[in-house]
Design a protein around this motif. Structure first.
Motif, PDB file in Angstrom:
ATOM      1  N   VAL A 179      35.499  48.682  60.641  1.00  0.00           N
ATOM      2  CA  VAL A 179      36.432  47.576  60.857  1.00  0.00           C
ATOM      3  C   VAL A 179      37.071  47.804  62.224  1.00  0.00           C
ATOM      4  CG1 VAL A 179      38.383  46.261  59.976  1.00  0.00           C
ATOM      5  CG2 VAL A 179      36.853  47.439  58.379  1.00  0.00           C
ATOM      6  N   ASN A 180      36.628  47.026  63.200  1.00  0.00           N
ATOM      7  CA  ASN A 180      36.950  47.267  64.600  1.00  0.00           C
ATOM      8  C   ASN A 180      38.233  46.534  64.999  1.00  0.00           C
ATOM      9  OD1 ASN A 180      36.955  47.738  67.321  1.00  0.00           O
ATOM     10  ND2 ASN A 180      34.994  46.795  67.748  1.00  0.00           N
ATOM     11  N   GLY A 181      39.220  47.306  65.423  1.00  0.00           N
ATOM     12  CA  GLY A 181      40.460  46.713  65.924  1.00  0.00           C
ATOM     13  C   GLY A 181      40.718  47.087  67.367  1.00  0.00           C
ATOM     14  N   SER A 182      39.688  47.514  68.086  1.00  0.00           N
ATOM     15  CA  SER A 182      39.894  47.999  69.451  1.00  0.00           C
ATOM     16  C   SER A 182      39.379  47.001  70.475  1.00  0.00           C
ATOM     17  CB  SER A 182      39.202  49.354  69.651  1.00  0.00           C
ATOM     18  OG  SER A 182      37.803  49.220  69.519  1.00  0.00           O
ATOM     19  N   ARG A 183      39.965  47.068  71.681  1.00  0.00           N
ATOM     20  CA  ARG A 183      39.518  46.221  72.780  1.00  0.00           C
ATOM     21  C   ARG A 183      38.315  46.858  73.469  1.00  0.00           C
ATOM     22  NH1 ARG A 183      44.873  46.945  73.782  1.00  0.00           N
ATOM     23  NH2 ARG A 183      44.474  47.881  75.810  1.00  0.00           N
ATOM     24  N   PRO A 184      37.520  46.054  74.193  1.00  0.00           N
ATOM     25  CA  PRO A 184      36.288  46.570  74.804  1.00  0.00           C
ATOM     26  C   PRO A 184      36.511  47.741  75.746  1.00  0.00           C
ATOM     27  CG  PRO A 184      36.301  44.182  74.842  1.00  0.00           C
ATOM     28  CD  PRO A 184      37.657  44.595  74.365  1.00  0.00           C
ATOM     29  N   GLU A 185      37.668  47.795  76.451  1.00  0.00           N
ATOM     30  CA  GLU A 185      37.874  48.859  77.429  1.00  0.00           C
ATOM     31  C   GLU A 185      38.275  50.186  76.786  1.00  0.00           C
ATOM     32  OE1 GLU A 185      41.829  46.515  77.421  1.00  0.00           O
ATOM     33  OE2 GLU A 185      39.694  46.156  77.145  1.00  0.00           O
ATOM     34  N   LEU A 186      38.542  50.174  75.472  1.00  0.00           N
ATOM     35  CA  LEU A 186      38.887  51.410  74.778  1.00  0.00           C
ATOM     36  C   LEU A 186      37.632  52.041  74.185  1.00  0.00           C
ATOM     37  CD1 LEU A 186      42.166  50.221  73.023  1.00  0.00           C
ATOM     38  CD2 LEU A 186      41.894  51.269  75.268  1.00  0.00           C
ATOM     39  N   LEU A 203      25.524  51.349  60.442  1.00  0.00           N
ATOM     40  CA  LEU A 203      26.918  50.963  60.638  1.00  0.00           C
ATOM     41  C   LEU A 203      27.004  49.491  61.011  1.00  0.00           C
ATOM     42  CD1 LEU A 203      29.829  52.216  60.762  1.00  0.00           C
ATOM     43  CD2 LEU A 203      29.517  52.308  63.239  1.00  0.00           C
ATOM     44  N   ALA A 204      27.435  48.667  60.046  1.00  0.00           N
ATOM     45  CA  ALA A 204      27.739  47.270  60.340  1.00  0.00           C
ATOM     46  C   ALA A 204      29.154  47.207  60.919  1.00  0.00           C
ATOM     47  CB  ALA A 204      27.649  46.432  59.069  1.00  0.00           C
ATOM     48  N   GLU A 205      29.408  46.198  61.738  1.00  0.00           N
ATOM     49  CA  GLU A 205      30.704  46.111  62.399  1.00  0.00           C
ATOM     50  C   GLU A 205      31.375  44.782  62.083  1.00  0.00           C
ATOM     51  OE1 GLU A 205      32.362  46.279  66.990  1.00  0.00           O
ATOM     52  OE2 GLU A 205      30.700  47.588  66.385  1.00  0.00           O
ATOM     53  N   LEU A 206      32.641  44.845  61.742  1.00  0.00           N
ATOM     54  CA  LEU A 206      33.467  43.658  61.526  1.00  0.00           C
ATOM     55  C   LEU A 206      34.516  43.609  62.622  1.00  0.00           C
ATOM     56  CD1 LEU A 206      34.048  43.908  57.652  1.00  0.00           C
ATOM     57  CD2 LEU A 206      32.316  42.564  58.860  1.00  0.00           C
ATOM     58  N   GLY A 207      34.642  42.460  63.265  1.00  0.00           N
ATOM     59  CA  GLY A 207      35.620  42.341  64.338  1.00  0.00           C
ATOM     60  C   GLY A 207      34.950  42.223  65.697  1.00  0.00           C
ATOM     61  N   PRO A 208      35.712  42.447  66.782  1.00  0.00           N
ATOM     62  CA  PRO A 208      37.041  43.063  66.781  1.00  0.00           C
ATOM     63  C   PRO A 208      38.158  42.118  66.344  1.00  0.00           C
ATOM     64  CG  PRO A 208      36.385  42.506  69.018  1.00  0.00           C
ATOM     65  CD  PRO A 208      35.206  42.199  68.142  1.00  0.00           C
ATOM     66  N   TYR A 209      39.091  42.711  65.603  1.00  0.00           N
ATOM     67  CA  TYR A 209      40.293  42.024  65.157  1.00  0.00           C
ATOM     68  C   TYR A 209      41.512  42.719  65.764  1.00  0.00           C
ATOM     69  CZ  TYR A 209      37.103  40.725  61.281  1.00  0.00           C
ATOM     70  OH  TYR A 209      36.048  40.282  60.518  1.00  0.00           O
ATOM     71  N   PRO A 211      44.577  45.221  65.347  1.00  0.00           N
ATOM     72  CA  PRO A 211      44.678  46.420  64.506  1.00  0.00           C
ATOM     73  C   PRO A 211      45.896  46.386  63.578  1.00  0.00           C
ATOM     74  CG  PRO A 211      45.447  46.903  66.717  1.00  0.00           C
ATOM     75  CD  PRO A 211      44.956  45.482  66.749  1.00  0.00           C
ATOM     76  N   ARG A 212      45.852  45.493  62.590  1.00  0.00           N
ATOM     77  CA  ARG A 212      46.988  45.294  61.702  1.00  0.00           C
ATOM     78  C   ARG A 212      46.567  45.409  60.233  1.00  0.00           C
ATOM     79  NH1 ARG A 212      51.033  43.096  64.929  1.00  0.00           N
ATOM     80  NH2 ARG A 212      50.314  42.063  66.837  1.00  0.00           N
ATOM     81  N   PHE A 213      47.550  45.535  59.347  1.00  0.00           N
ATOM     82  CA  PHE A 213      47.320  45.625  57.906  1.00  0.00           C
ATOM     83  C   PHE A 213      46.514  44.427  57.414  1.00  0.00           C
ATOM     84  CE2 PHE A 213      48.597  44.732  53.531  1.00  0.00           C
ATOM     85  CZ  PHE A 213      48.487  45.971  52.912  1.00  0.00           C
TER      86      PHE A 213
END
Length: 323
Positions: A179-186, A203-209, A211-213
């Motif tokens: 569950v991806n909550g990071s920006r591309p530059e990170l 590894l499937a990826e959801l997001g980026p969203y 980074p919250r609850f």
């Protein structure tokens, strides 16, 4: 209109980063180049903030800490530990958050920088040129953001993520979700993808969203409808959202799905089930950030990069993959 660092760079025939180093680490610039930059700055009337602050009456005795989101339980212990460290060296801490928005970050920096002797910027969203301009105006330390010539505190998740992948593989998991909550530059997302691939975990990826609850709540519904048996979340806050929603959907953790967070906040140890997570030491982060900024204010920061590590803390939210 105030003269910018870009104008000085253009007049001196050098890069913005070289002008930044001329004011923050002059020993790293060739004497002839340094003199050319100083002459151009004098001709244009450019003066970095530390010089202006000195003319106004010297140091403020405060350090600035600008973080993305004070609601994230990872940050209050860092603020508290940094405050304790700074107090022992004669400083107080002024903290503010940007709510994960670039415009708010710009406004916050403009306000806070007038009241402090230096700034710690956490995972800044600003462009490299703007950060170099800022570093020429005020002593600056970046956390989890690399810009050549600016002091940086780097949190390496390499060890902790590798341990997490080994942990899941040992439990028999093969299908995982990030569950991806990071920006591309990170670097967080890239590190997770590379480590899981190296351990032969899909590894499937959801997001980026964000980074919250709430991101974890949303992602959990998608996880529950798929065939993955393990989730690694961007941070503990997102992972706790995953746990919350999986419980509402009556998906057993870790019986049906294992969940891993990142940060090791207080809530990770007290959640139900307790959260397996990758620990980042708040005390070490705070100590290193404060010391690096104070060194930078004193002219000893240069372009130093200080790195701290991470490690996996196994708890009840991970277990054997379902048969």
């Amino acid at each position: 209109m105030a003269v910018t660092i870009k104008e000085v760079a253009s007049a001196a025939g050098v890069s913005v980063s070289t002008v930044s180093r001329a004011f923050t680490a002059p020993d790293q610039v060739q004497p002839q180049t340094l003199q050319r930059i100083l002459d151009a700055a004098a001709k244009l009337g450019y003066a970095p903030n530390p010089a202006a602050r000195s003319l106004r009456g010297g140091r403020t005795g405060s350090l600035g800490l600008i973080i993305p989101d004070i609601n994230n339980p990872f940050f209050p212990p860092i603020f508290k530990a940094m405050q304790a460290r700074a107090r022992r060296q004669g400083y107080t801490i002024l903290a503010a958050d940007t709510d994960e928005r670039e415009f708010d970050e710009l406004e916050t920096i403009a306000t806070v920088s007038k009241r402090v002797d230096g700034l710690v910027l956490w995972a800044s969203m600003l462009g490299e040129d703007r950060l170099r301009e800022l570093a020429a105006e005020i002593p600056l330390v970046l956390v989890n953001r690399h810009v050549e010539g600016i002091p940086e505190l780097r949190i390496s998740l390499t060890a902790g993520i590798s341990q997490a992948a080994e942990h899941l593989k040992a439990y028999g998991h093969t299908r995982c979700v990030f569950v991806n909550g990071s920006r591309p530059e990170l670097e967080r997302g890239k590190s997770i993808r590379e480590s899981f691939e190296a351990h032969e975990l899909s590894l499937a990826e959801l997001g980026p969203y964000e980074p919250r609850f709430e991101t974890g709540v949303h992602a959990a519904t998608l996880v529950a409808s798929g065939d993955a048996t393990a989730v690694i979340a961007h941070n503990d806050l997102v992972a706790l959202g995953v746990l919350h929603q999986l419980a509402k959907l009556d998906v057993k953790v870790p019986g049906a799905v294992s969940v891993i967070g990142i940060d090791d906040t207080l809530l990770a140890a007290t959640s139900t089930p307790s959260l397996t997570t990758i620990r980042i030491s708040a005390d070490e982060v705070a100590t290193q950030a404060a010391d690096l900024l104070i060194d930078t204010i004193a002219g000893r920061g240069g372009g130093r990069v200080v790195e701290i590590g991470s490690r996996l803390i196994p708890r009840a939210s991970t277990g054997p993959a379902p048969r």
